[in-house]
Write a protein that holds these residues in place. Structure first.
Motif, PDB file in Angstrom:
ATOM      1  N   MET A 148       0.831  -1.205   0.000  1.00 20.36           N
ATOM      2  CA  MET A 148       0.000   0.000   0.000  1.00 20.36           C
ATOM      3  C   MET A 148       0.871   1.262   0.000  1.00 20.36           C
ATOM      4  O   MET A 148       2.055   1.219   0.306  1.00 20.36           O
ATOM      5  N   SER A 149       0.240   2.388  -0.363  1.00 18.21           N
ATOM      6  CA  SER A 149       0.911   3.696  -0.377  1.00 18.21           C
ATOM      7  C   SER A 149      -0.152   4.709   0.030  1.00 18.21           C
ATOM      8  O   SER A 149      -1.336   4.366   0.113  1.00 18.21           O
ATOM      9  N   VAL A 150       0.264   5.961   0.246  1.00 19.85           N
ATOM     10  CA  VAL A 150      -0.734   6.996   0.571  1.00 19.85           C
ATOM     11  C   VAL A 150      -1.775   7.060  -0.549  1.00 19.85           C
ATOM     12  O   VAL A 150      -2.980   7.151  -0.305  1.00 19.85           O
ATOM     13  N   LEU A 151      -1.306   6.951  -1.798  1.00 16.97           N
ATOM     14  CA  LEU A 151      -2.218   7.048  -2.941  1.00 16.97           C
ATOM     15  C   LEU A 151      -3.249   5.910  -2.914  1.00 16.97           C
ATOM     16  O   LEU A 151      -4.454   6.135  -3.093  1.00 16.97           O
ATOM     17  N   ALA A 152      -2.792   4.680  -2.679  1.00 20.50           N
ATOM     18  CA  ALA A 152      -3.711   3.532  -2.661  1.00 20.50           C
ATOM     19  C   ALA A 152      -4.726   3.663  -1.534  1.00 20.50           C
ATOM     20  O   ALA A 152      -5.934   3.447  -1.732  1.00 20.50           O
ATOM     21  N   VAL A 153      -4.250   4.051  -0.336  1.00 19.01           N
ATOM     22  CA  VAL A 153      -5.180   4.207   0.791  1.00 19.01           C
ATOM     23  C   VAL A 153      -6.208   5.296   0.469  1.00 19.01           C
ATOM     24  O   VAL A 153      -7.403   5.128   0.686  1.00 19.01           O
ATOM     25  N   SER A 154      -5.724   6.416  -0.097  1.00 19.94           N
ATOM     26  CA  SER A 154      -6.618   7.542  -0.371  1.00 19.94           C
ATOM     27  C   SER A 154      -7.706   7.138  -1.365  1.00 19.94           C
ATOM     28  O   SER A 154      -8.881   7.428  -1.168  1.00 19.94           O
ATOM     29  N   VAL A 155      -7.315   6.481  -2.449  1.00 20.45           N
ATOM     30  CA  VAL A 155      -8.309   6.114  -3.468  1.00 20.45           C
ATOM     31  C   VAL A 155      -9.256   5.045  -2.925  1.00 20.45           C
ATOM     32  O   VAL A 155     -10.476   5.119  -3.095  1.00 20.45           O
ATOM     33  N   GLN A 156      -8.711   4.054  -2.220  1.00 27.60           N
ATOM     34  CA  GLN A 156      -9.553   2.960  -1.727  1.00 27.60           C
ATOM     35  C   GLN A 156     -10.453   3.389  -0.564  1.00 27.60           C
ATOM     36  O   GLN A 156     -11.408   2.699  -0.228  1.00 27.60           O
ATOM     37  N   PHE A 157     -10.151   4.528   0.038  1.00 29.16           N
ATOM     38  CA  PHE A 157     -11.024   5.092   1.064  1.00 29.16           C
ATOM     39  C   PHE A 157     -12.320   5.587   0.413  1.00 29.16           C
ATOM     40  O   PHE A 157     -13.384   5.560   1.016  1.00 29.16           O
ATOM     41  N   TYR A 158     -12.206   6.047  -0.828  1.00 24.59           N
ATOM     42  CA  TYR A 158     -13.371   6.631  -1.512  1.00 24.59           C
ATOM     43  C   TYR A 158     -14.062   5.672  -2.475  1.00 24.59           C
ATOM     44  O   TYR A 158     -15.229   5.880  -2.816  1.00 24.59           O
ATOM     45  N   GLY A 159     -13.363   4.661  -2.960  1.00 25.99           N
ATOM     46  CA  GLY A 159     -13.999   3.820  -3.964  1.00 25.99           C
ATOM     47  C   GLY A 159     -13.221   2.551  -4.245  1.00 25.99           C
ATOM     48  O   GLY A 159     -12.186   2.285  -3.631  1.00 25.99           O
ATOM     49  N   ILE A 160     -13.755   1.760  -5.191  1.00 21.09           N
ATOM     50  CA  ILE A 160     -13.106   0.491  -5.552  1.00 21.09           C
ATOM     51  C   ILE A 160     -12.467   0.651  -6.926  1.00 21.09           C
ATOM     52  O   ILE A 160     -13.166   0.779  -7.929  1.00 21.09           O
ATOM     53  N   PRO A 161     -11.118   0.674  -6.966  1.00 18.45           N
ATOM     54  CA  PRO A 161     -10.457   0.811  -8.266  1.00 18.45           C
ATOM     55  C   PRO A 161     -10.170  -0.546  -8.910  1.00 18.45           C
ATOM     56  O   PRO A 161      -9.839  -1.511  -8.203  1.00 18.45           O
ATOM     57  N   ARG A 162     -10.348  -0.630 -10.222  1.00 14.29           N
ATOM     58  CA  ARG A 162      -9.889  -1.828 -10.927  1.00 14.29           C
ATOM     59  C   ARG A 162      -9.410  -1.457 -12.325  1.00 14.29           C
ATOM     60  O   ARG A 162      -9.877  -0.474 -12.902  1.00 14.29           O
ATOM     61  N   ILE A 163      -8.461  -2.242 -12.825  1.00 17.67           N
ATOM     62  CA  ILE A 163      -7.931  -1.996 -14.176  1.00 17.67           C
ATOM     63  C   ILE A 163      -8.825  -2.732 -15.159  1.00 17.67           C
ATOM     64  O   ILE A 163      -9.065  -3.930 -15.014  1.00 17.67           O
ATOM     65  N   VAL A 164      -9.354  -2.002 -16.169  1.00 13.02           N
ATOM     66  CA  VAL A 164     -10.262  -2.653 -17.116  1.00 13.02           C
ATOM     67  C   VAL A 164      -9.665  -2.786 -18.516  1.00 13.02           C
ATOM     68  O   VAL A 164     -10.236  -3.463 -19.364  1.00 13.02           O
ATOM     69  N   ASN A 165      -8.531  -2.153 -18.751  1.00 14.46           N
ATOM     70  CA  ASN A 165      -7.930  -2.265 -20.083  1.00 14.46           C
ATOM     71  C   ASN A 165      -6.473  -1.812 -20.013  1.00 14.46           C
ATOM     72  O   ASN A 165      -6.144  -0.949 -19.211  1.00 14.46           O
ATOM     73  N   ARG A 166      -5.633  -2.419 -20.817  1.00 13.10           N
ATOM     74  CA  ARG A 166      -4.239  -1.965 -20.913  1.00 13.10           C
ATOM     75  C   ARG A 166      -4.001  -1.454 -22.331  1.00 13.10           C
ATOM     76  O   ARG A 166      -4.547  -2.032 -23.278  1.00 13.10           O
ATOM     77  N   ILE A 167      -3.232  -0.389 -22.457  1.00 19.47           N
ATOM     78  CA  ILE A 167      -3.079   0.265 -23.768  1.00 19.47           C
ATOM     79  C   ILE A 167      -1.602   0.436 -24.110  1.00 19.47           C
ATOM     80  O   ILE A 167      -0.815   0.910 -23.284  1.00 19.47           O
ATOM     81  N   LYS A 168      -1.264   0.055 -25.324  1.00 13.15           N
ATOM     82  CA  LYS A 168       0.127   0.192 -25.797  1.00 13.15           C
ATOM     83  C   LYS A 168       0.377   1.627 -26.302  1.00 13.15           C
ATOM     84  O   LYS A 168      -0.564   2.302 -26.745  1.00 13.15           O
ATOM     85  N   PRO A 169       1.630   2.080 -26.288  1.00 14.58           N
ATOM     86  CA  PRO A 169       1.932   3.453 -26.727  1.00 14.58           C
ATOM     87  C   PRO A 169       1.427   3.777 -28.139  1.00 14.58           C
ATOM     88  O   PRO A 169       1.103   4.919 -28.437  1.00 14.58           O
ATOM     89  N   ALA A 170       1.326   2.760 -29.026  1.00 12.70           N
ATOM     90  CA  ALA A 170       0.933   3.031 -30.422  1.00 12.70           C
ATOM     91  C   ALA A 170      -0.494   3.573 -30.545  1.00 12.70           C
ATOM     92  O   ALA A 170      -0.865   4.107 -31.584  1.00 12.70           O
ATOM     93  N   ALA A 171      -1.283   3.449 -29.477  1.00 12.19           N
ATOM     94  CA  ALA A 171      -2.659   3.965 -29.527  1.00 12.19           C
ATOM     95  C   ALA A 171      -2.698   5.488 -29.386  1.00 12.19           C
ATOM     96  O   ALA A 171      -3.765   6.090 -29.505  1.00 12.19           O
TER      97      ALA A 171
END
Ligand code: SAM
Length: 280
Positions: free
Chosen positions: A162-185
């Motif tokens: 965990m980090s301050v950023l993770a605690v801060s975001v998870q205090f307010y909501g549920i984050p999840r990664i839904v897509n990964r994007i390559k630089p060519a996009a």
């Protein structure tokens, strides 16, 4: 005249003689499949206002406008105004505010109703944008943010990482990664891979704290000194002796020798309650 039929960020910007500024995080997303996925992830309802940070050349904005009641796009770079005036002419529900997003009042921007945030954020201020939105009085129902993959992974971290950023975001909501994007996009191509993060925001924080301000003070104090035992970092961050900090930790059921990265959200909340009970 450059029109949507031959629209890609490079053609558009060349036409208006605008050079992308690295200092403003200007990497414009042009891959149609990725843009569609971002809009789909937002699950925008017809009555929703959408807040977009940094419309750039407007390729995402134009996909948001047909499915939302209104899109409010905040862009710091006034050079883009002539381009966006033309691009957005067909849409009566897009409003562009030319301002630094971090100086805006989110509640005043979006009004009272439900809103979602969709943005391909300038990477240099991802954390500041998150804080500005999540700490505002009126929070969105959902955020769909494209960001550097490393930052996305930090947001979804679990205890031990965990980090301050993770605690801060998870205090307010549920984050999840839904897509990964390559630089060519993107044009110009960024040096790093990107990810789309969806954050569903809670109506109420998932843990009980006497005050959000104190919660974040305790969290920042705990993370203040990297890799130190909590009794030491907390002691120094709260300007109290490490024995006193150790007692507070024990009262919260936390081994004082643990490190900040290992604590759960509930443990930070228990520690905040102990601090509130014992410190003036
Ligand atoms: N949304 C566009 C896209 O997907 O192609 C552009 C994304 S680009 C990564 C980031 C955009 O944010 C740029 O248009 C940049 O000018 C704008 N920007 C940078 N800093 C900003 C700030 N502080 N407030 C508002 N916009 C900002």
């Amino acid at each position: 005249m450059v029109t949507k039929n031959n629209m890609n960020p490079k053609t558009l910007l060349d036409y208006y003689e605008i050079n992308p500024k690295k200092s403003l995080g200007q990497n414009f997303l042009h891959d149609p499949g990725t843009l569609e996925k971002i809009v789909a992830a937002a699950e925008i309802r017809p009555d929703d206002t959408v807040l977009e940070v940094g419309p750039g050349t407007g390729m995402l904005t134009e996909r948001l406008a047909p499915v939302a009641k209104k899109v409010i796009a905040v862009e710091i770079d006034g050079r883009l105004k002539p381009l966006l005036d033309i691009q957005f002419e067909p849409y009566s529900n897009i409003e562009v505010v030319y301002q630094d997003f971090l100086t805006t009042n989110v509640t005043e921007l979006v009004g009272e109703g439900d809103f979602v945030v969709v943005a391909n954020v300038p990477y240099y201020i991802t954390s500041a944008i998150l804080r500005h939105i999540l700490e505002s009085d009126h929070r969105p129902r959902r955020l769909v943010l494209t960001m550097q993959v490393e930052v996305a992974e930090r947001l979804i971290a679990t205890p031990d990482d965990m980090s301050v950023l993770a605690v801060s975001v998870q205090f307010y909501g549920i984050p999840r990664i839904v897509n990964r994007i390559k630089p060519a996009a993107f044009w110009p191509r960024p040096d790093v891979d990107s990810a789309v993060v969806l954050i569903d925001v809670y109506d109420q924080p998932p843990v009980d704290v006497p005050s959000e301000k104190l919660f974040f003070r305790v969290v920042r104090a705990g993370f203040g000194q990297k890799r130190k035992q909590l009794r030491n970092s907390l002691g120094s961050g709260l300007s109290i002796k490490s024995e006193v900090a150790g007692n507070l930790l024990e009262q919260a059921g936390i081994d004082p020798r643990r490190r900040a990265e290992t604590l759960t959200l509930e443990e930070w909340a228990a520690l905040t309650r102990a601090v509130a009970l014992n410190l003036p």
